[in-house]
Design a protein around this motif. Structure first.
Motif, PDB file in Angstrom:
ATOM      1  N   PHE A 195     -41.716 126.187  -9.607  1.00  0.00           N
ATOM      2  CA  PHE A 195     -42.422 125.976 -10.872  1.00  0.00           C
ATOM      3  C   PHE A 195     -43.759 125.312 -10.568  1.00  0.00           C
ATOM      4  O   PHE A 195     -43.838 124.406  -9.724  1.00  0.00           O
ATOM      5  CB  PHE A 195     -41.597 125.091 -11.803  1.00  0.00           C
ATOM      6  N   PHE A 196     -44.805 125.742 -11.287  1.00  0.00           N
ATOM      7  CA  PHE A 196     -46.154 125.259 -11.023  1.00  0.00           C
ATOM      8  C   PHE A 196     -46.694 124.343 -12.116  1.00  0.00           C
ATOM      9  O   PHE A 196     -47.811 123.839 -11.993  1.00  0.00           O
ATOM     10  CB  PHE A 196     -47.097 126.447 -10.804  1.00  0.00           C
ATOM     11  N   SER A 197     -45.920 124.130 -13.169  1.00  0.00           N
ATOM     12  CA  SER A 197     -46.351 123.214 -14.232  1.00  0.00           C
ATOM     13  C   SER A 197     -45.165 122.908 -15.134  1.00  0.00           C
ATOM     14  O   SER A 197     -44.225 123.711 -15.234  1.00  0.00           O
ATOM     15  CB  SER A 197     -47.473 123.828 -15.073  1.00  0.00           C
ATOM     16  N   PRO A 198     -45.193 121.768 -15.815  1.00  0.00           N
ATOM     17  CA  PRO A 198     -44.128 121.469 -16.782  1.00  0.00           C
ATOM     18  C   PRO A 198     -44.048 122.504 -17.904  1.00  0.00           C
ATOM     19  O   PRO A 198     -42.943 122.866 -18.338  1.00  0.00           O
ATOM     20  CB  PRO A 198     -44.534 120.093 -17.331  1.00  0.00           C
ATOM     21  N   SER A 199     -45.195 123.003 -18.363  1.00  0.00           N
ATOM     22  CA  SER A 199     -45.160 123.990 -19.445  1.00  0.00           C
ATOM     23  C   SER A 199     -44.582 125.310 -18.957  1.00  0.00           C
ATOM     24  O   SER A 199     -43.870 126.002 -19.692  1.00  0.00           O
ATOM     25  CB  SER A 199     -46.553 124.199 -20.039  1.00  0.00           C
ATOM     26  N   GLY A 200     -44.869 125.674 -17.709  1.00  0.00           N
ATOM     27  CA  GLY A 200     -44.260 126.880 -17.138  1.00  0.00           C
ATOM     28  C   GLY A 200     -42.749 126.772 -17.094  1.00  0.00           C
ATOM     29  O   GLY A 200     -42.021 127.747 -17.347  1.00  0.00           O
ATOM     30  N   LEU A 201     -42.271 125.581 -16.788  1.00  0.00           N
ATOM     31  CA  LEU A 201     -40.827 125.321 -16.802  1.00  0.00           C
ATOM     32  C   LEU A 201     -40.277 125.462 -18.219  1.00  0.00           C
ATOM     33  O   LEU A 201     -39.253 126.135 -18.435  1.00  0.00           O
ATOM     34  CB  LEU A 201     -40.565 123.909 -16.275  1.00  0.00           C
ATOM     35  N   THR A 202     -40.952 124.871 -19.179  1.00  0.00           N
ATOM     36  CA  THR A 202     -40.498 124.915 -20.569  1.00  0.00           C
ATOM     37  C   THR A 202     -40.342 126.342 -21.069  1.00  0.00           C
ATOM     38  O   THR A 202     -39.350 126.685 -21.724  1.00  0.00           O
ATOM     39  CB  THR A 202     -41.502 124.161 -21.474  1.00  0.00           C
ATOM     40  N   TYR A 203     -41.322 127.185 -20.747  1.00  0.00           N
ATOM     41  CA  TYR A 203     -41.333 128.546 -21.282  1.00  0.00           C
ATOM     42  C   TYR A 203     -40.370 129.498 -20.563  1.00  0.00           C
ATOM     43  O   TYR A 203     -40.013 130.541 -21.109  1.00  0.00           O
ATOM     44  CB  TYR A 203     -42.745 129.131 -21.218  1.00  0.00           C
ATOM     45  N   SER A 204     -39.971 129.169 -19.335  1.00  0.00           N
ATOM     46  CA  SER A 204     -39.176 130.123 -18.557  1.00  0.00           C
ATOM     47  C   SER A 204     -37.734 129.704 -18.307  1.00  0.00           C
ATOM     48  O   SER A 204     -36.890 130.551 -17.983  1.00  0.00           O
ATOM     49  CB  SER A 204     -39.845 130.366 -17.193  1.00  0.00           C
ATOM     50  N   LEU A 205     -37.423 128.417 -18.460  1.00  0.00           N
ATOM     51  CA  LEU A 205     -36.118 127.919 -18.026  1.00  0.00           C
ATOM     52  C   LEU A 205     -34.959 128.608 -18.740  1.00  0.00           C
ATOM     53  O   LEU A 205     -33.970 128.997 -18.097  1.00  0.00           O
ATOM     54  CB  LEU A 205     -36.040 126.405 -18.225  1.00  0.00           C
ATOM     55  N   LYS A 206     -35.060 128.776 -20.038  1.00  0.00           N
ATOM     56  CA  LYS A 206     -33.952 129.390 -20.786  1.00  0.00           C
ATOM     57  C   LYS A 206     -33.642 130.781 -20.248  1.00  0.00           C
ATOM     58  O   LYS A 206     -32.469 131.146 -20.051  1.00  0.00           O
ATOM     59  CB  LYS A 206     -34.307 129.464 -22.268  1.00  0.00           C
ATOM     60  N   HIS A 207     -34.676 131.572 -19.987  1.00  0.00           N
ATOM     61  CA  HIS A 207     -34.468 132.931 -19.468  1.00  0.00           C
ATOM     62  C   HIS A 207     -33.830 132.890 -18.075  1.00  0.00           C
ATOM     63  O   HIS A 207     -32.938 133.694 -17.770  1.00  0.00           O
ATOM     64  CB  HIS A 207     -35.799 133.677 -19.403  1.00  0.00           C
TER      65      HIS A 207
END
Length: 264
Positions: A195-207
């Motif tokens: 992961f390259f950013s906290p927001s990237g984590l937020t948007y992708s983790l569920k998937h």
């Protein structure tokens, strides 16, 4: 061994993404999937501030997007010529602080001389700024809507004035779900995900959780820096690797150590 990097592709001089190339040197097959899109904000206000270097003690760029916002604001305001003729030189007489080599490269394209590049993250950059001779004028800090508070707080605690301006916001990439589903159906569960950013984590983790199922416990999760690592930990995910610096070489070395602990 297959690894997944949640970032968009950037080409180096050889026409390849430097992260893919570096991981390949370690025998790791990397795939890139972008998870973020960006919308630029407040560009007229930003160009107006860039046209008044005498009002600031310097610039602080902690992301490539903030530099792109500067470029775009100057273009839209029709100020590219005056930037080259006079503004660039006036800003270069002041400090221009940056985090990371990618941001520094874009700052260089603007014609500015960056410092603090090797600091690696906002906290270390703040320490670097605090070690310099302070200016009585505020530093101009163009940033994203989700900026961390570490750098502004550290400078405030040291009495260093700073003026923040939100110039972009992060939104989910429209193809996250489709692209991740396609990857999993063709490649299976990756050995590692970065992961390259906290927001990237937020948007992708569920998937990722849905697609990985019970196999998620086998994945080695990596972070490009300490802020992202803290976001991973806050989600209850084990952080197997945090890059020593936000560079392809540091990330590849960390992932290789985690996945191939007995290699030389």
């Amino acid at each position: 061994m297959k690894v997944l990097l949640l970032k968009d592709a950037k080409e180096d001089d050889g026409g390849r993404d430097p992260y893919v190339r570096e991981l390949g040197l370690h025998g790791l097959e990397a795939t890139l999937i972008p998870v973020l899109s960006f919308e630029f904000l407040s560009l007229p206000g930003f160009s107006e501030k860039l046209s008044r270097p005498e009002g600031y003690g310097g610039l602080v760029f902690t992301s490539p997007r903030a530099v792109q916002a500067a470029q775009l604001s100057l273009e839209k305001a029709g100020s590219a010529e005056v930037w080259e003729e006079s503004l660039k030189g006036k800003w270069n007489a002041k400090a221009v602080y940056v985090v990371g080599s990618a941001t520094a490269a874009l700052v260089s394209e603007l014609g500015l001389d960056a410092e603090g590049e090797s600091s690696g993250n906002a906290e270390k950059l703040a320490e670097y700024i605090c070690s310099r001779e302070p200016s009585a004028l505020p530093l101009l800090f163009p940033c994203g809507a989700l900026k961390g508070e570490i750098l502004p707080k550290m400078l405030k605690d040291k009495g260093i004035p700073m003026e923040s301006l939100t110039v972009y916001q992060t939104v989910p990439h429209p193809g996250i779900r489709v692209n991740l589903s396609s990857y999993y159906s063709k490649q299976g569960v990756p050995a590692s995900i970065t992961f390259f950013s906290p927001s990237g984590l937020t948007y992708s983790l569920k998937h990722i959780q849905e697609l990985s199922g019970d196999s998620i416990s086998q994945i080695k999760f990596a972070a490009i820096g300490p802020t992202t690592a803290r976001a991973l930990a806050a989600q209850g995910l084990p952080v197997s690797c945090t890059a020593d610096s936000p560079t392809p070489r540091a990330l590849a070395a960390g992932i290789r150590t985690v996945l191939q602990p007995h290699s030389c």
